[in-house]
Scaffold this active site. Structure first.
Site, PDB file in Angstrom:
ATOM      1  N   TYR A 261      34.049  39.573  42.840  1.00 42.94           N
ATOM      2  CA  TYR A 261      34.411  39.266  41.444  1.00 42.94           C
ATOM      3  C   TYR A 261      34.162  40.497  40.564  1.00 42.94           C
ATOM      4  CZ  TYR A 261      33.799  37.010  36.837  1.00 42.94           C
ATOM      5  OH  TYR A 261      33.872  36.666  35.521  1.00 42.94           O
TER       6      TYR A 261
ATOM      7  N   SER B 262      33.467  41.360  32.431  1.00 44.41           N
ATOM      8  CA  SER B 262      32.227  40.618  32.685  1.00 44.41           C
ATOM      9  C   SER B 262      31.030  41.563  32.725  1.00 44.41           C
ATOM     10  CB  SER B 262      32.309  39.890  34.023  1.00 44.41           C
ATOM     11  OG  SER B 262      31.048  39.351  34.360  1.00 44.41           O
TER      12      SER B 262
END
Ligand code: NAP
Length: 255
Positions: free
Chosen positions: A162, A149
């Site tokens: 995350y 990401s």
């Protein structure tokens, strides 16, 4: 149908929807037989299989809720059975570690141990165990692609857990790229930015608008924007690319 991956087999974790579904469809369009993995939504996974078959491709669904006891064993039991049924073999040419648990984005002070464990179980530990287990099935010149990401490159405090889990995934890419190079296996990360996965949040103007502005192209990414990069990495055209992190953010990190 194209043929860059004809005769190849692939596992795409979390391909019941979003980027995973687009990736499964993209790999199948190039001729690969795709194992469509899902966590809880069997019907959505079957829809992915149906879409692939409608396109003239080949796929089968495999379920396993990552982060629960025995999930990786279950996944490989079903994967190997499916591969054997379709190919009389258990060779897996392409592994895409795409499934991930997302995070509501609590203030860092509010994160519980349980949330921390869940995110790391699904986003970091499961990809490691899947990769480790897949090594017995992946042949010379195989492909491993980890979906990371853009939040590993920019500071977003509510997403710290995350981002930490995706940072761990990038380490998987780095170290296994070296470890597997003698076998001609490439290992790479792909970094999506804000990508419209069809979720309710992305349809809300107050979220969609500011997220669209993050990209240099001033729109949200589509799952296919990311999937096309993954498919490229899976082909022989990407044989000289390993240990890298490919930006698939539409220029969101340009500053
Ligand atoms: P998504 O729409 O939320 O879909 C997630 C997929 O992962 C689903 O197929 C889901 O299957 C599966 N999954 C989730 N938890 C699981 C679990 N515990 N066990 C098994 N499967 C599980 O995801 P996406 O937005 O397309 O994202 C795909 C990848 O890109 C992820 O790695 C994500 O972190 C990354 N990414 C996305 C964005 C974005 O803006 N969308 C941005 C950066 C990075 P079930 O529904 O069947 O459980």
């Amino acid at each position: 149908m194209n043929s860059k991956l004809r005769g190849k087999t692939a596992l795409v974790t979390g391909s019941s929807r979003g980027v995973g579904r687009a990736t499964a469809r993209g790999l199948a369009r190039e001729g690969a037989l795709v194992a469509v993995h899902y966590g809880g939504d069997e019907q959505a996974a079957q829809e992915t299989v149906d879409l692939i078959e409608k396109d003239g491709g080949r796929a089968f669904a495999v379920g396993a809720e990552l982060g629960t006891p025995g999930a990786v064993d279950q996944l490989f039991h079903r994967l190997e059975a499916g591969l054997r049924e379709h190919t009389d073999d258990t060779v897996l040419d392409i592994l895409v570690n795409n499934a991930a648990a997302t995070f509501a984005g609590d203030a860092p002070e509010e994160v519980s141990t349980e949330q921390l464990d869940k995110i790391f179980e699904v986003n970091a530990k499961a990809p490691f165990l899947i990769l480790q287990r897949a090594l017995g099935l992946i042949p010379e010149r195989g492909r491993i692609i980890n979906i990371s990401s853009a939040v590993t490159r920019i500071a977003m405090p509510p997403q710290v857990v995350y981002a930490m889990s995706k940072g761990a995934l990038d380490q998987l890419t780095l170290h296994f790229a070296r470890h597997l190079a003698p076998r001609g296996i490439t290992v790479n990360s792909v970094l999506p930015g804000a990508t419209d996965n069809g979720s309710v949040a992305f349809q809300m103007p107050e979220i969609r608008e500011p997220m669209s502005q993050l990209s240099a192209f001033k729109r949200l990414g589509e799952p296919a924007d990311v999937a096309d990069v993954v498919v490229f990495l899976a082909t022989d055209q990407a044989r000289w690319v390993t240990g890298s992190s490919l930006d698939a953010t539409g220029g969101s990190l340009l500053g």
